[in-house]
Structures are given as structure tokens and as C-alpha cells.
Scaffold this active site. Structure first.
Site, PDB file in Angstrom:
ATOM      1  N   LYS A  57       0.854  -1.197   0.000  1.00 22.42           N
ATOM      2  CA  LYS A  57       0.000   0.000   0.000  1.00 22.42           C
ATOM      3  C   LYS A  57       0.887   1.243   0.000  1.00 22.42           C
ATOM      4  O   LYS A  57       1.938   1.265   0.656  1.00 22.42           O
ATOM      5  CB  LYS A  57      -0.889  -0.034   1.244  1.00 22.42           C
ATOM      6  CG  LYS A  57      -1.940   1.055   1.322  1.00 22.42           C
ATOM      7  CD  LYS A  57      -2.808   0.864   2.570  1.00 22.42           C
ATOM      8  CE  LYS A  57      -3.886   1.915   2.707  1.00 22.42           C
ATOM      9  NZ  LYS A  57      -4.723   1.715   3.910  1.00 22.42           N
ATOM     10  N   SER A  89      -9.591   1.602   3.146  1.00 14.24           N
ATOM     11  CA  SER A  89      -8.800   2.385   2.235  1.00 14.24           C
ATOM     12  C   SER A  89      -7.753   1.566   1.485  1.00 14.24           C
ATOM     13  O   SER A  89      -7.176   2.077   0.520  1.00 14.24           O
ATOM     14  CB  SER A  89      -8.078   3.505   2.999  1.00 14.24           C
ATOM     15  OG  SER A  89      -7.188   2.974   3.963  1.00 14.24           O
ATOM     16  N   SER A 145      -9.523  -0.756   7.361  1.00 11.73           N
ATOM     17  CA  SER A 145      -9.037  -0.611   5.991  1.00 11.73           C
ATOM     18  C   SER A 145      -8.331  -1.806   5.387  1.00 11.73           C
ATOM     19  O   SER A 145      -8.072  -1.807   4.184  1.00 11.73           O
ATOM     20  CB  SER A 145      -8.102   0.587   5.889  1.00 11.73           C
ATOM     21  OG  SER A 145      -8.861   1.746   5.780  1.00 11.73           O
TER      22      SER A 145
HETATM   23  N1  GLN Z   1     -12.852   3.799   6.856  1.00 10.65           N
HETATM   24  C1  GLN Z   1     -12.163   4.239   8.011  1.00 10.65           C
HETATM   25  C2  GLN Z   1     -11.814   5.703   7.912  1.00 10.65           C
HETATM   26  O1  GLN Z   1     -12.116   6.277   6.925  1.00 10.65           O
HETATM   27  C3  GLN Z   1     -10.951   3.403   8.256  1.00 10.65           C
HETATM   28  C4  GLN Z   1      -9.761   3.810   7.503  1.00 10.65           C
HETATM   29  C5  GLN Z   1      -8.558   2.955   7.785  1.00 10.65           C
HETATM   30  O2  GLN Z   1      -8.647   1.909   8.420  1.00 10.65           O
HETATM   31  N2  GLN Z   1      -7.428   3.447   7.351  1.00 10.65           N
HETATM   32  O3  GLN Z   1     -11.279   6.296   8.794  1.00 10.65           O
END
Ligand code: GLN
Length: 489
Positions: free
Chosen positions: A80, A155, A179
Site C-alpha cells: 500500500k 482504504s 481498511s
Molecule cells: N474507513 C475508516 C476511515 O475512513 C478506516 C480507515 C482505515 O482503516 N485506514 O477512517
């Protein structure tokens, strides 16, 4: 060859018996990336083909000489783009970091490479890991390999889609509020959020430091366990890393669930969960029962405050962590007449809308006069949720439920409705608030042909139990999933 035709075990044995070569794997990955590039948009940057093929050849030659190699020797792995890689850029899906070259590798990358993994590229993601759909990326949205009209989740959507589509055997993602797990669920792959501190955060670009964890993604549970063991362990460069021996995760995958006590919280299979998702997860739970586990209902009332507590604390931490991007120290720099103008314009032009929303909410929640009302009460909620969730492990070994209330939703469906987007994290954020470990495992598809993920949450440091339950789900739900064939044949 297609990477999706093989389990992790088959790939490793193929390499060991030399029926497969690392060059075959890397070529398959690169060809598939190339043929999918216009549709899926999974990678922000790929490594130079000559360089990764040369590395693959080194492994093939070493194997031919009979050398003992690491557990990931010659395996193409995607990383990532918020995990630092020296020489391969790291932009976090943001204009703010366009062209940024980190001065060092993240510890997880150093360990991945020490185990023989070959980093083939950096995957697309929601900007600074803020999002649940991968639509908030300066590099454009990623599409779901199961249905290109749908999101891959976020994400770490690029990492999940890359593994699902056979563009990499393994991938690293990061999980602050779900994410790794949610995109794994949406793309039909396995994704692990390790215990907080299990994997060093050194070199992971900070979003919300008290939640952030790097986690492995793979097409099957064993692949994820091998990758986790390779990257885990204490690190003097990260004071929050756990300096304890890494438990044996790989053996646990085949340990079975006989005698394990499992809990399903009320609400995890309630009316808010789409019926197709509920049915698949219920089936996985029944299969676990048939395999010898006992299942009970749990009442965890504080969990309903998880999304509110998570978004307040995560945004507060993000507002502090992202203060460093001022156009001076590093990051995108806009020209202006005075210094304040440089700060303002650089941040105004460098950050996307969702990141700005988070910075503003987080700054507000921490500001004088509001700190107690918002930040302090969210911390109190976090304390109670943690107590309740970890307290449940006095009675059960693992908590089982869905990863998300729905399967992958359509591109554009939630992007203008932040609350609807945030609510897709309802089942993943509790583990982050409590620092617990959790995994998403595919448990079949909906009648419409979209994958569904079952989530298994365990107490801190209990990854072996998590892998045992995940392994059983995988075996009883028919093994790893593969999306409709696309890409290089
Ligand atoms: N969807 C969550 C957020 O927007 C988690 C994001 C993540 O785990 N990086 O904060």
C-alpha cells in the site's frame, strides 16, 4: 499462468519443487497488472520490470543451487502506498506527497524483503488512508475485480483488488478502522488487522497513531499467516511495538475449532445487515458449530457508540499528524507572497476534500472549550468499549460476525454522503478501538455474485485462535474465492 489458480501452499511447493519459478510468478503479476491497468487502477506505481525480474532470477538461481531461502522467497507482493519504500516513492494517494521519496523502508518492508518477498509496486488507496471505498484518491478510484461498477472497499482497496485479480500473490495494507478487513471482504480475499503493536509502524505514514496497524492480505488464510509472521515482532524504532515473541500463526491455520467458544454479538446479525450477507455469515457460523465449536449470543451495548468514538478520535489524531504537511518541511508547495500564504495555499491545494473534512473536524474536537465535550468523551467511550469487548473474552475465545453490513456497493453511491460511508465501518472499528486482532475471511458469494467476508475478532495477542477459526471457515466455505476470469491467461 494465473496467480489466482493456485493456493499459497501450491505456489510455495511449486517453487520448492521447481515446477514453478519466481520469474513465472513475477511475469504473471506484471502481465495481469498491465492488462488490467485501464479497468482496475490498482497500482499507483509499479517497480521497474527489469529490476524485479532480476531479483526473481536471483531467487530461482539460489534455489537451483539448493540454498535455504526465506518463507516468501521470490513471491510478488504489493505494498500500500502509505508504507514507505525507498526508491519506489510513497504518496498516500495524495497530491500533497506527489513525487515524495522516503529516506528509508518501513520496518515491515525491510522484513518482507528479508523473508524473500519481491515488492512489485505500490497500491492505490484512499488519500492518507481516510475512506472506505477507495474513491478518495488523487490517482482516481480503484474498481472491484468482481464487478467494475462497484468499489473495492477502502482504504486498502488497491491491495485487496490486486490480490483478488491475481496481480500479486500477497499484499500489505494498513488498518486504522477497518481498511484491511473491509476491502478484503469486498474483494473476496483474506485480510488481517493484527493486535495493536504486533507489526512495527515505523515507516507507515501516520493517520491515527493509536489505531494504525499494517496488516497482511492474501488469497487464503495460510498466505496471510505466513506474511504476518514475516513482518511481525518488536522494533526498537517503534516504541508502541510489542516486544514479545511472535506466536505461531501458520500451524494454527489447520488446528480446527473443536472445543472453542464463539460469540456472536446481538446487532452483528440484526436487521441492519443486508440479508444476503447475513445468510452467508450465518452459514459460516453453523459450519463452525458443526466443526466442534460452541456458539453463544453476546450483549455488548457499548459497541453502538464505536463509529462515533472512532471518528472523533481518529480525526483528532489525524489533525495533529497531518499538521506536518505545510509545504515547507516537505510536501506539495504552492507559491504565495508570505509564509502564511504558503501554508494556506499548499494545504488548500495539496489535500483532497475528505482529508480537509477530517482535519477540520479533528481540530474542532481538540479546540479549547470543546475538548472535554468531544475528544474527552470519545476517549471515555473508547475506554468503555474496550472494557466491554475485551471483557467478552472471559467467556468466549473469539467473536464472529460480518465484516460490513453490505457487500461491495456501487461507485459513487456513498461518496457524497460521509455518514453513510462512515457507517460501513460499524463492525470493524471496535477491534481498532480495543487494540484487538481481527481477520476477514471469504465465506461465499451473494446470489448477485459478490463476495462476503466473515470477521473473526480475538483478544489482544491471540492471533493463533483467530487463524484457527479463519482456517476452519475457509475449509468449510469451499476454499479461496476467485473473481470471474480477467487478465492474462
Ligand atoms: N474507513 C475508516 C476511515 O475512513 C478506516 C480507515 C482505515 O482503516 N485506514 O477512517
Amino acid at each position: 499462468m494465473r496467480l489466482t489458480d493456485h493456493t499459497f501452499r501450491e505456489i510455495v511447493s511449486g517453487l520448492e519443487s521447481r515446477e514453478l519459478s519466481s520469474r513465472d510468478l513475477v511475469n504473471a503479476a506484471l502481465d495481469t497488472i498491465r492488462s488490467n491497468a485501464d479497468t482496475l487502477n490498482t497500482f499507483i506505481r509499479t517497480a521497474e520490470p527489469e529490476r524485479v525480474l532480476a531479483r526473481a532470477r536471483e531467487f530461482d538461481d539460489a534455489r537451483a543451487r539448493g540454498e535455504t531461502l526465506g518463507p516468501l522467497a521470490g513471491i510478488p507482493t504489493a505494498v500500500k502506498d502509505n508504507i514507505s519504500t525507498r526508491g519506489l516513492g510513497t504518496t498516500c494517494g495524495s497530491r500533497m506527497l506527489d513525487g515524495y521519496q522516503p529516506p528509508c523502508d518501513a520496518t515491515a518492508v525491510t522484513r518482507l524483503e528479508a523473508a524473500g518477498g519481491i515488492v512489485i509496486g505500490k497500491t492505490n488507496m484512499d488519500e492518507f488512508a481516510m475512506g472506505s471505498s477507495n474513491e478518495h484518491s488523487a490517482s482516481g478510484p480503484v474498481r472491484n475485480p468482481w464487478d467494475a461498477a462497484r468499489v473495492p472497499g477502502g482504504s486498502s482497496g488497491g491491495s485487496a483488488a490486486a490480490v483478488a485479480a491475481g496481480e500479486a500473490v500477497l499484499a500489505l495494507g494498513s488498518d486504522t478502522g477497518g481498511s484491511v478487513r473491509q476491502p478484503a471482504g469486498f474483494c473476496g480475499v483474506v485480510g488481517v488487522k493484527p493486535t495493536y503493536g504486533r507489526v512495527s509502524r515505523y515507516g507507515l505514514v501516520a493517520f491515527a497513531s493509536s489505531f494504525d496497524q499494517i496488516g497482511p492480505m492474501a488469497r487464503d488464510v495460510e498466505g496471510a499467516a505466513v506474511l504476518l509472521e514475516a513482518i511481525a515482532g518488536g522494533d526498537p524504532a517503534d516504541a508502541t511495538s510489542l516486544r514479545v515473541p511472535v506466536p505461531d500463526c501458520v500451524t494454527a491455520v489447520t488446528a480446527g475449532v473443536s472445543g472453542l467458544r464463539l460469540g456472536v454479538p446481538e446487532g452483528f446479525l440484526g436487521p441492519d445487515v443486508e440479508s444476503d450477507v447475513r445468510e452467508r455469515v450465518e452459514q459460516a457460523v453453523s459450519a463452525l458449530e458443526s466443526a466442534g465449536a460452541s456458539v453463544e449470543r453476546l450483549t455488548l451495548p457499548s459497541l453502538e457508540h464505536s463509529v462515533a468514538a472512532y471518528y472523533l478520535i481518529a480525526d483528532a489524531e489525524a489533525s495533529a499528524n497531518l499538521a506536518r504537511y505545510d509545504g515547507v518541511g516537505f510536501g506539495y508547495r504552492a507559491e504565495a507572497d508570505d509564509l502564511d500564504g504558503v501554508f494556506e495555499r499548499s494545504r488548500g491545494e495539496g489535500f483532497g476534500l475528505e482529508v480537509k473534512r477530517r482535519i477540520m473536524l479533528g481540530t474542532y474536537a481538540l479546540s479549547a472549550g470543546y475538548r472535554d465535550r468531544y475528544y474527552a468523551s470519545a476517549q471515555e467511550a473508547r475506554r468503555r468499549i474496550t472494557e466491554e469487548l475485551l471483557g467478552a473474552f472471559d467467556d468466549v475465545d473469539a467473536i464472529v460476525g460480518p465484516v460490513a453490513p453490505t457487500a461491495a456497493f456501487g461507485l459513487g453511491e456513498r461518496v457524497c454522503d460521509p455518514l453513510a460511508m462512515y457507517l460501513s465501518d460499524i463492525f470493524t472499528v471496535p477491534a481498532n478501538l480495543a487494540g484487538a486482532a481481527a481477520v476477514s475471511v471469504p465465506c461465499g458469494t451473494t446470489p448477485g455474485g459478490l463476495p462476503v467476508g466473515t470477521q473473526v475478532i480475538v483478544n489482544r495477542s491471540c492471533e493463533p485462535v483467530m487463524f484457527a477459526v479463519a482456517g476452519e471457515i475457509e475449509r468449510s466455505c469451499g476454499g479461496p474465492l476467485a473473481p470471474p476470469v480477467r487478465g492474462a491467461a
